[in-house]
Design a protein around this motif. Structure first.
Motif, PDB file in Angstrom:
ATOM      1  N   GLU A 104       0.837  -1.203   0.000  1.00 28.32           N
ATOM      2  CA  GLU A 104       0.000   0.000   0.000  1.00 28.32           C
ATOM      3  C   GLU A 104       0.873   1.254   0.000  1.00 28.32           C
ATOM      4  N   LEU A 105       1.950   1.241   0.767  1.00 28.25           N
ATOM      5  CA  LEU A 105       2.893   2.372   0.759  1.00 28.25           C
ATOM      6  C   LEU A 105       3.495   2.547  -0.632  1.00 28.25           C
ATOM      7  N   ALA A 106       3.832   1.410  -1.270  1.00 29.47           N
ATOM      8  CA  ALA A 106       4.412   1.467  -2.616  1.00 29.47           C
ATOM      9  C   ALA A 106       3.456   2.150  -3.579  1.00 29.47           C
ATOM     10  N   TYR A 107       2.187   1.786  -3.507  1.00 29.62           N
ATOM     11  CA  TYR A 107       1.193   2.402  -4.384  1.00 29.62           C
ATOM     12  C   TYR A 107       1.122   3.912  -4.148  1.00 29.62           C
ATOM     13  N   GLN A 108       1.183   4.317  -2.906  1.00 29.92           N
ATOM     14  CA  GLN A 108       1.024   5.730  -2.573  1.00 29.92           C
ATOM     15  C   GLN A 108       2.159   6.603  -3.105  1.00 29.92           C
ATOM     16  N   VAL A 109       3.364   6.038  -3.234  1.00 23.90           N
ATOM     17  CA  VAL A 109       4.499   6.853  -3.687  1.00 23.90           C
ATOM     18  C   VAL A 109       4.893   6.592  -5.142  1.00 23.90           C
ATOM     19  N   ALA A 110       4.362   5.544  -5.758  1.00 25.43           N
ATOM     20  CA  ALA A 110       4.757   5.213  -7.128  1.00 25.43           C
ATOM     21  C   ALA A 110       4.214   6.244  -8.112  1.00 25.43           C
ATOM     22  N   GLU A 111       5.062   6.664  -9.036  1.00 21.03           N
ATOM     23  CA  GLU A 111       4.638   7.610 -10.075  1.00 21.03           C
ATOM     24  C   GLU A 111       4.125   6.900 -11.328  1.00 21.03           C
ATOM     25  N   GLN A 174      -0.473 -10.014   1.591  1.00 17.47           N
ATOM     26  CA  GLN A 174      -0.233  -8.605   1.264  1.00 17.47           C
ATOM     27  C   GLN A 174      -1.528  -7.882   0.942  1.00 17.47           C
ATOM     28  N   LEU A 175      -2.417  -8.556   0.240  1.00 19.47           N
ATOM     29  CA  LEU A 175      -3.647  -7.911  -0.208  1.00 19.47           C
ATOM     30  C   LEU A 175      -4.614  -7.622   0.931  1.00 19.47           C
ATOM     31  N   MET A 176      -4.437  -8.290   2.063  1.00 26.88           N
ATOM     32  CA  MET A 176      -5.284  -7.991   3.214  1.00 26.88           C
ATOM     33  C   MET A 176      -4.941  -6.632   3.820  1.00 26.88           C
ATOM     34  N   GLY A 177      -3.789  -6.074   3.446  1.00 27.10           N
ATOM     35  CA  GLY A 177      -3.346  -4.812   4.030  1.00 27.10           C
ATOM     36  C   GLY A 177      -3.374  -3.657   3.057  1.00 27.10           C
ATOM     37  N   ILE A 178      -4.347  -3.621   2.130  1.00 25.85           N
ATOM     38  CA  ILE A 178      -4.457  -2.496   1.202  1.00 25.85           C
ATOM     39  C   ILE A 178      -5.746  -1.721   1.469  1.00 25.85           C
ATOM     40  N   THR A 179      -5.714  -0.433   1.135  1.00 24.41           N
ATOM     41  CA  THR A 179      -6.909   0.410   1.261  1.00 24.41           C
ATOM     42  C   THR A 179      -7.192   1.144  -0.049  1.00 24.41           C
ATOM     43  N   GLU A 180      -6.189   1.838  -0.591  1.00 19.22           N
ATOM     44  CA  GLU A 180      -6.355   2.617  -1.816  1.00 19.22           C
ATOM     45  C   GLU A 180      -5.713   1.956  -3.032  1.00 19.22           C
ATOM     46  N   PHE A 181      -4.958   0.906  -2.821  1.00 18.46           N
ATOM     47  CA  PHE A 181      -4.181   0.260  -3.886  1.00 18.46           C
ATOM     48  C   PHE A 181      -5.022   0.102  -5.151  1.00 18.46           C
ATOM     49  N   HIS A 182      -4.431   0.524  -6.285  1.00 14.24           N
ATOM     50  CA  HIS A 182      -5.233   0.713  -7.492  1.00 14.24           C
ATOM     51  C   HIS A 182      -4.396   0.373  -8.725  1.00 14.24           C
ATOM     52  N   GLU A 203     -13.427 -19.034   2.117  1.00 14.83           N
ATOM     53  CA  GLU A 203     -14.121 -17.780   1.829  1.00 14.83           C
ATOM     54  C   GLU A 203     -13.227 -16.581   2.125  1.00 14.83           C
ATOM     55  N   ASN A 204     -12.537 -16.614   3.261  1.00 12.33           N
ATOM     56  CA  ASN A 204     -11.639 -15.515   3.625  1.00 12.33           C
ATOM     57  C   ASN A 204     -10.460 -15.425   2.662  1.00 12.33           C
ATOM     58  N   TYR A 205      -9.957 -16.589   2.262  1.00 13.47           N
ATOM     59  CA  TYR A 205      -8.825 -16.629   1.336  1.00 13.47           C
ATOM     60  C   TYR A 205      -9.207 -16.021  -0.018  1.00 13.47           C
ATOM     61  N   VAL A 206     -10.337 -16.434  -0.560  1.00 14.24           N
ATOM     62  CA  VAL A 206     -10.802 -15.908  -1.847  1.00 14.24           C
ATOM     63  C   VAL A 206     -11.056 -14.407  -1.739  1.00 14.24           C
ATOM     64  N   SER A 207     -11.626 -13.994  -0.625  1.00 17.37           N
ATOM     65  CA  SER A 207     -11.900 -12.567  -0.412  1.00 17.37           C
ATOM     66  C   SER A 207     -10.613 -11.751  -0.436  1.00 17.37           C
ATOM     67  N   ALA A 208      -9.558 -12.296   0.170  1.00 18.47           N
ATOM     68  CA  ALA A 208      -8.267 -11.595   0.176  1.00 18.47           C
ATOM     69  C   ALA A 208      -7.720 -11.461  -1.242  1.00 18.47           C
ATOM     70  N   LYS A 209      -7.790 -12.519  -2.024  1.00 18.21           N
ATOM     71  CA  LYS A 209      -7.314 -12.471  -3.408  1.00 18.21           C
ATOM     72  C   LYS A 209      -8.145 -11.482  -4.248  1.00 18.21           C
ATOM     73  N   TRP A 210      -9.447 -11.523  -4.054  1.00 21.43           N
ATOM     74  CA  TRP A 210     -10.357 -10.695  -4.846  1.00 21.43           C
ATOM     75  C   TRP A 210     -10.172  -9.213  -4.549  1.00 21.43           C
ATOM     76  N   ALA A 211      -9.566  -8.900  -3.408  1.00 25.15           N
ATOM     77  CA  ALA A 211      -9.357  -7.494  -3.031  1.00 25.15           C
ATOM     78  C   ALA A 211      -8.457  -6.758  -4.010  1.00 25.15           C
ATOM     79  N   ILE A 212      -7.711  -7.466  -4.844  1.00 28.95           N
ATOM     80  CA  ILE A 212      -6.797  -6.801  -5.785  1.00 28.95           C
ATOM     81  C   ILE A 212      -7.542  -5.848  -6.705  1.00 28.95           C
ATOM     82  N   GLN A 213      -8.834  -6.123  -6.971  1.00 25.41           N
ATOM     83  CA  GLN A 213      -9.581  -5.307  -7.931  1.00 25.41           C
ATOM     84  C   GLN A 213     -10.585  -4.347  -7.281  1.00 25.41           C
ATOM     85  N   LYS A 214     -10.560  -4.260  -5.956  1.00 28.22           N
ATOM     86  CA  LYS A 214     -11.652  -3.555  -5.279  1.00 28.22           C
ATOM     87  C   LYS A 214     -11.723  -2.059  -5.589  1.00 28.22           C
TER      88      LYS A 214
END
Length: 454
Positions: A104-111, A174-182, A203-214
């Motif tokens: 998530e930090l990487a996303y926030q600073v990446a240009e 890793q995907l369980m710890g994202i908020t704005e990642f895009h 169910e929790n595992y699939v939910s974590a993977k699916w978060a990549i597109q949220k």
């Protein structure tokens, strides 16, 4: 790198070091945060903590004191491997302290744009393929590999510019710890059952993977395995533009296998037999990678060149060498039955000697029976060797041999083999009963193969 101000003078706790925690602490410190690092490893045996202390970053090592959270932190950045059942994490959640992972930090600073890849199997190979495709004959910028592939995302993001791309392998942890990642493009290779000891349920595992597109919108692309009914159903819930790939059906708007060739829409890209890596699973990986490459305007000629010369990544059905017409393959990353099944799909079983075994997690191996039928021999080691032997007998394999470890298995396999055989390390188990990591196990295999020529 974007110069963001949101962490300036904010108190941040980095929990757990390893590569990602170390990089996150360095980045946060650079951004002006008041960083405290907490790691369980004692300070005298902790070079990373010593390095951070020299930089003026506060470090607390040797234990995880719960009273740390009395200090009014505004954020926790957690090492992905630390479970949410950890007392310090549970306490942070009860105090409503946001908990991120360093991607998530990487996303926030990446240009530059980010291409995120997740899934149960094939992530590393697909990530590597995409990186090669995007760098083939590239005129501006560079595609950087990052994330779960071994290069901390928060470190890579700091050196990127607008003309670059970050190709980021992402675990469910890793995907369980994202908020704005895009991401600009997200890829989900497949979804099977894994890491239930961490997630608690499928169910929790699939939910974590699916978060990549949220956080994705119609202007971004989600590349998914259309052969998975589960992913096909989930795709209807995504706002992203879906780009499917399949080895079974022809797709008007994606990549697919037809008559022994890989296509994008109606364009033939490459014959499957010309791929530099064997196996049905690598056809799937290549289809996903081609979809990304076409979305990024890579030419068909460049795609063909890159995929022809790609011979795998270390420990993922990696071709090691041929000795007296015996080919050796290192698939140490196969830490579950499904991964071993996929590796075997690229070979003719009657010419394969399989090396397998490892940590006993209490599971049986009966699901391997269809995949291992007809193998020339299996050579077994580690805690699960007796279980695997029973499975081999059920599959009708006549030659089942026991040995001490991977190194002795190589010698035994070579002695039993004949010209034209393939000797495949694909353990179907984690390494921790005998080796600290699957990488070390794989390296021991490669070293043992090298010794055969001496």
């Amino acid at each position: 790198m974007k110069q963001i101000e949101r962490y300036k003078n904010e108190k941040v706790l980095v929990l757990g070091l390893a590569k990602s925690g170390f990089s996150a602490a360095k980045l946060l410190h650079r951004l002006g945060a008041l960083v405290t690092v907490n790691d369980g490893k004692p300070f005298e045996d902790n070079p990373a903590a010593q390095d951070l202390l020299e930089d003026g970053i506060r470090v607390i090592t040797g234990s995880h004191p719960i009273e740390l959270l009395d200090e009014d932190f505004s954020l926790m950045v957690k090492n992905p491997g630390i479970p949410y059942s950890n007392p310090l994490v549970e306490k942070a959640e009860s105090l409503h302290i946001p908990i991120l992972t360093e991607v998530e930090l990487a996303y926030q600073v990446a240009e530059c744009p980010i291409i995120g890849i997740t899934g149960t199997n094939g992530k590393t190979t697909t990530t590597t393929m995409i990186g090669l495709l995007l760098n083939q004959n590239r005129e501006k910028g560079k595609a950087y590999l990052a994330g779960n592939i071994g290069f901390p995302a928060s470190e890579v993001a700091q050196k990127t510019e607008k003309t670059d791309d970050i190709v980021m392998e992402m675990s469910s942890f890793q995907l369980m710890g994202i908020t704005e990642f895009h991401p600009q493009i997200a890829v989900i290779t497949n979804i099977y059952e894994a890491h239930l000891d961490y997630h608690g349920s499928r169910e929790n595992y699939v939910s974590a993977k699916w978060a990549i597109q949220k956080n994705m919108t119609k202007s971004e692309y989600l590349v998914i395995n259309w052969d998975s009914m589960e992913l096909r159903k989930l795709s209807s819930k995504s706002k992203a533009t879906i780009i499917p790939f399949s080895t079974k059906v022809t797709l008007e708007n994606g990549t697919y296998l037809k008559n022994g060739a890989l296509y994008y829409r109606d364009e033939k890209i490459i014959d499957a037999e010309k791929l530099g890596v064997p196996g049905q699973h690598n056809i799937e990986n290549a289809l996903a990678a081609i979809a990304v490459a076409k979305l990024k305007n890579v030419s068909n000629k460049s795609i063909r060149s890159a995929l022809t010369h790609f011979h795998g990544v270390p420990h993922r059905t990696q071709y090691v060498k041929s000795i007296n017409d015996r080919k050796f393959y290192n698939d140490s990353k196969a830490t579950n039955s499904l991964a071993t099944e996929m590796a075997l799909s690229g070979f003719e079983n009657e010419k394969v000697i399989l090396l397998a075994g490892g940590l006993d997690r209490g599971n049986s191996f009966d699901e391997l029976i269809p995949a291992i039928r007809g193998l020339k021999a299996v050579i077994l080691f580690g805690e699960t060797k007796n279980k695997l032997a029973e499975t081999a007998k059920k599959a009708g394999i006549d030659k089942v041999l026991f040995t001490e470890n991977v190194e002795t298995a190589v010698q035994l396999a070579y002695e039993y083999s004949e010209a034209g055989d393939n000797i495949l390390l694909s353990p179907a188990n984690a390494s921790w009963d005998q080796y600290p990591s699957f990488e070390i196990r794989g390296n021991k295999f490669v070293q043992a193969v090298e010794k055969l020529e001496k």
